[in-house]
Enzyme design. Structure first.
Site, PDB file in Angstrom:
ATOM      1  N   LYS A  44       0.965  -0.812  -0.084  1.00 54.56           N
ATOM      2  CA  LYS A  44      -0.176   0.102   0.134  1.00 54.56           C
ATOM      3  C   LYS A  44       0.916   1.182   0.185  1.00 54.56           C
ATOM      4  O   LYS A  44       1.717   1.573   0.699  1.00 54.56           O
ATOM      5  CB  LYS A  44      -0.881   0.166   1.017  1.00 54.56           C
ATOM      6  CG  LYS A  44      -1.754   1.243   1.748  1.00 54.56           C
ATOM      7  CD  LYS A  44      -2.187   1.048  -0.136  1.00 54.56           C
ATOM      8  CE  LYS A  44      -3.612   2.660   0.878  1.00 54.56           C
ATOM      9  NZ  LYS A  44      -4.331   3.566  -0.458  1.00 54.56           N
ATOM     10  N   CYS A 132      -2.201  10.095  -6.267  1.00 59.60           N
ATOM     11  CA  CYS A 132      -3.662   9.979  -5.421  1.00 59.60           C
ATOM     12  C   CYS A 132      -4.270  11.215  -5.532  1.00 59.60           C
ATOM     13  O   CYS A 132      -4.576  12.016  -4.803  1.00 59.60           O
ATOM     14  CB  CYS A 132      -3.115   9.602  -3.633  1.00 59.60           C
ATOM     15  SG  CYS A 132      -4.350   9.508  -2.191  1.00 59.60           S
TER      16      CYS A 132
HETATM   17  O1  LIG Z   1      -7.426   7.046  -1.388  1.00 61.02           O
HETATM   18  C1  LIG Z   1      -6.484   6.281  -1.510  1.00 61.02           C
HETATM   19  O2  LIG Z   1      -5.939   5.534  -0.578  1.00 61.02           O
HETATM   20  C2  LIG Z   1      -5.618   6.076  -3.169  1.00 61.02           C
HETATM   21  N1  LIG Z   1      -7.209   6.039  -3.919  1.00 61.02           N
HETATM   22  C3  LIG Z   1      -6.498   6.314  -4.666  1.00 61.02           C
HETATM   23  O3  LIG Z   1      -7.722   5.035  -5.926  1.00 61.02           O
HETATM   24  N2  LIG Z   1      -5.193   5.972  -4.986  1.00 61.02           N
HETATM   25  C4  LIG Z   1      -4.702   6.133  -4.639  1.00 61.02           C
HETATM   26  O4  LIG Z   1      -3.466   5.967  -5.482  1.00 61.02           O
HETATM   27  C5  LIG Z   1      -4.169   6.022  -3.367  1.00 61.02           C
HETATM   28 CL1  LIG Z   1      -3.380   6.944  -2.073  1.00 61.02          CL
END
Ligand SMILES: O=C(O)c1[nH]c(=O)[nH]c(=O)c1Cl
Length: 314
Positions: A44, A132
């Site tokens: 993650k 993100c």
């Molecule tokens: O809300 C998130 O954690 C998230 N959600 C996404 O769809 N892509 C990302 O790179 C991330 Cl970091």
């Protein structure tokens, strides 16, 4: 069909892996991926300090007569860099390659994580998340070309070894050109992962007349069937523009069909997000069997027989 492949000279059993953020936030999930049939895996996206992320509901699948996709605004919840570094230090790299995704809230945080990863001297592959869409108040680096240029310069000089970037989807030829021009100035950027979710979509439930997710008034990143054509376009756009770099495809993969299409468009590895979230790591053997069957039907013995060989209409 022979599904073996290579990534930056590393031999892989097959081209499939998870998308960062899915089934990879805690040790039990990472261990499940390590045991799974996936050819590689990624952790993650992490920040320097642990984060709770956004309030729930923050992930939903979008269903009609079947699942069309997902919307998420997780808000970068993660156990913090040190947690994932500890996992990376005990990962069995003979079993499969491990990518570590970082998504620092500031340039300094990114550079601090890069320095620690460099000093850890482990074979983990660094994927810097530039995309993100869900941290309130933080815009995506991938859509700020000056910030992207600065980050790549700083990470290149700090890390001094090959790494990759996770890009948001682009929707304009001038943006493909400009992003690729920047990437091509950094030889240490060895791979490019396209795409992250399509940011700030809005899914509404007609019965309740309410947004599906809570954070950001219901605006969140879209995944699944909805994003496949955009994902294939971004894979192929960067495959054409960055001949020295390796492309990892992500977006809309739920069967051997979409995995085949990503490979045909130029991807070397293929990440699965939404469908992995819904089906779990058992999806990997299923998609591998489907991909092998497609290759057999078409008479392709290896992935090299068709990878990147998308035909256009003369
Ligand atoms: O809300 C998130 O954690 C998230 N959600 C996404 O769809 N892509 C990302 O790179 C991330 Cl970091």
């Amino acid at each position: 069909a022979d599904l073996t492949t290579q990534f930056l000279e590393l031999p892989l059993k097959n081209p499939l892996m998870n998308a960062s953020g899915v089934w990879c936030s805690v040790a039990s999930q990472l261990e499940a991926l390590a045991e799974s049939a996936a050819g590689a895996m990624v952790s993650k996206s992490c920040t320097l300090q642990p984060r709770d992320g956004n309030p729930e509901p923050r992930y939903r699948v979008i269903n009609g007569e079947r699942t069309f996709g997902s919307i998420n605004s997780m808000g970068l919840p993660n156990e913090g860099f040190a947690y994932y570094l500890r996992y990376a230090q005990r990962h069995d790299y003979e079993q499969k390659p491990l990518f570590m995704s970082i998504s620092g809230l500031t340039l300094d945080d990114n550079l601090t994580m890069v320095d620690s990863l460099k000093d850890a001297v482990i074979p983990a592959l660094l994927e810097v998340n530039l995309s993100c869409p869900n941290v309130p108040g933080k815009s995506q680096i991938g859509y700020d070309f000056d910030a992207m240029d600065t980050l790549l310069a700083e990470v290149s000089s700090g890390y001094q070894r090959p790494f990759g970037v996770k890009l948001p989807p682009y929707f304009d030829m001038a943006h493909f050109d400009e992003a690729a021009e920047i990437l091509n100035r950094y030889p240490l950027v060895a791979f490019v992962t396209c795409i992250n979710s399509i940011g700030n979509a809005l899914v509404i439930d007609i019965d309740s007349e309410t947004t599906l997710i809570k954070p950001k008034d219901g605006f969140g990143g879209l995944g699944g069937d909805y994003v496949l054509p955009t994902a294939l376009a971004n894979v192929n756009a960067f495959y054409r523009r960055c001949p020295e770099k390796t492309i990892i495809g992500c977006g809309g993969v739920k069967s051997g069909t979409e995995a085949f299409l990503h490979l045909l468009a130029g991807a070397t590895l293929v990440q699965i997000g939404t469908s992995l979230y819904e089906e779990g790591p058992g999806i990997f053997p299923r998609v591998l069997d489907e991909l092998a069957a497609i290759m057999d039907d078409k008479g392709y013995k290896t992935i090299a027989d068709f990878r990147g060989k998308l035909k256009t209409i003369a």
